[in-house]
Design an enzyme around this catalytic site. Sequence first.
Site, PDB file in Angstrom:
ATOM      1  N   LYS A   1     -14.581 -27.525  58.993  1.00 55.80           N
ATOM      2  CA  LYS A   1     -13.560 -26.950  58.117  1.00 55.80           C
ATOM      3  C   LYS A   1     -13.984 -25.638  57.468  1.00 55.80           C
ATOM      4  CE  LYS A   1     -10.393 -30.028  58.877  1.00 55.80           C
ATOM      5  NZ  LYS A   1      -9.107 -29.687  59.489  1.00 55.80           N
TER       6      LYS A   1
HETATM    7  N1  PMP Z   1     -12.890 -35.201  61.317  1.00 51.57           N
HETATM    8  C1  PMP Z   1     -12.925 -35.024  59.998  1.00 51.57           C
HETATM    9  C2  PMP Z   1     -14.036 -35.671  59.224  1.00 51.57           C
HETATM   10  C3  PMP Z   1     -11.956 -34.260  59.346  1.00 51.57           C
HETATM   11  O1  PMP Z   1     -11.996 -34.092  58.025  1.00 51.57           O
HETATM   12  C4  PMP Z   1     -10.903 -33.697  60.122  1.00 51.57           C
HETATM   13  C5  PMP Z   1      -9.825 -32.908  59.433  1.00 51.57           C
HETATM   14  N2  PMP Z   1      -8.734 -33.659  58.950  1.00 51.57           N
HETATM   15  C6  PMP Z   1     -10.889 -33.927  61.504  1.00 51.57           C
HETATM   16  C7  PMP Z   1     -11.908 -34.667  62.059  1.00 51.57           C
HETATM   17  C8  PMP Z   1      -9.791 -33.411  62.400  1.00 51.57           C
HETATM   18  O2  PMP Z   1      -9.821 -32.017  62.577  1.00 51.57           O
HETATM   19  P1  PMP Z   1      -8.449 -31.235  62.652  1.00 51.57           P
HETATM   20  O3  PMP Z   1      -7.791 -31.343  61.313  1.00 51.57           O
HETATM   21  O4  PMP Z   1      -8.812 -29.830  62.986  1.00 51.57           O
HETATM   22  O5  PMP Z   1      -7.608 -31.868  63.696  1.00 51.57           O
END
Ligand code: PMP
Length: 344
Positions: A48
Site C-alpha cells: 500500500k
Molecule cells: N492484502 C492485504 C493485507 C491488504 O491490506 C490488501 C488491501 N485491501 C490486499 C491484500 C489486497 O490488495 P488490493 O486492495 O490492491 O486488491
Amino acid sequence: MKEEIKAYDSVLELIGNTPLVKLKKITQNMKGNYFAKVEAFNPGHSTKDRIALYIIEQAEKKGILKPGDTIIETTSGNTGFSLAMVSIIKGYECILAVSSKSSPDKIDMLKTMGAKVYVCPAHVSADDPRSYYEVAKRLHNEVKGSVYINQYFNDLNIEAHYYTTGPEIWEQTTGKITHLVACSGTGGTISGTARFLKEQNPNIKVIGIDAYGSVLQKYHQTKEFDKDEIYPYRIEGLGKNLIPTATDFDIIDKFEKVTDESSAHSARELAKTEGLFVGYTSGAAMQGLKQLEEEGEFTEDSNIVVIFPDHGSRYMSKIYNDKWMNDQGFFDAETAEIQTIEYI
Ligand code: PMP
C-alpha cells in the site's frame, strides 16, 4: 576531499523495487517455478506504500493538495499506515476510518504514525451510516481542505501498480512470467500489475485470490452482484462485500477462493519453510497457489509470480498466536500445534 554521505532523503525513497524471492521448499511437490514478490520490503511493510505515495503525489501535481490539508481514507490498516507515513513526511493531517475486524496492533500502529483513527463495525452493509465508507464520506464533507483517497473507487490505485509493480515484475522475470497470482481487495494491485504485464504479453494468465464470504468470484463469473455470497470471514484485506471500480474484472482470467483456516496454516508454513514472515493474505495467496496447482493450472515450465502483500508482524495477535488459532478451531485436537515455551 570529503566522501559523500550515502543516505536516503526520507523513507519515501525506499518505496517500491521490492525483491522477488524463489519459493522452494513449500513448492517442492508442485509443478512449476514459483517466485514471491515480497511487498513487506516497502518501508511501511506493505504494497500500500505504492498507492499512498502515487495518489498523494498526483493530487499535489494537480494542485488539489496544499500543505496542512487533510487526507481521509477507509482502510483495513495497511493503506492507513502508508498514508499516515507519507502524510508525516509531506506535512498533511491523516484521518482514517477502519473496520473493527482490523487487528488491535494495526490500529495502535496507525495512531503511532500520527493518524486520527475511527473504528467502525465490520459486519454492517456498505451503505449503513456506521460503515467505514459512510463515516469517511461524512468526515470528508465536514473537514475543510480534505482529500478522500477512496481506494476502492479510484483509478489511480490501479495506475500506481501499472507504473511500478508491473514493470518491476516484467524486468525481474526478464519477461519470462507465465502466471500472475495476487489477492484482490480493492483490486488495484492485481488490475494495475496485470494491465502492464498483459500489454507486454497477452498470454500471461492472471488469477485473483478471493475469500469465501466475498462476492468477487461470483461477480466475475456472472456479472451479477449476489448478496447471498456475503458472510463474515477472518482474513483482512482480501475479498469484498461490494464491487470496487478499482478492480478491472476483464483483465483477470479467474478467481480462486480460499478459506480462513487453510490460509492461516499456509502463512505459518511459509515462515517455517521459507523463512518468510508474511501476513494473512500472503498465506491466502500461498494457499491459492496450492489449490491451483492441484487443479492442474501449472506445468513444469510455468513461471508463477505471486504477490505477498504485507509483513507478518501485523498478525501477532491473530494467525501467529496459538490461542487465537485454537479459539477459531484451526487446530484439531489430535495434532494440536500449541507449543509450550520452557523457561529455565
Ligand atoms: N492484502 C492485504 C493485507 C491488504 O491490506 C490488501 C488491501 N485491501 C490486499 C491484500 C489486497 O490488495 P488490493 O486492495 O490492491 O486488491
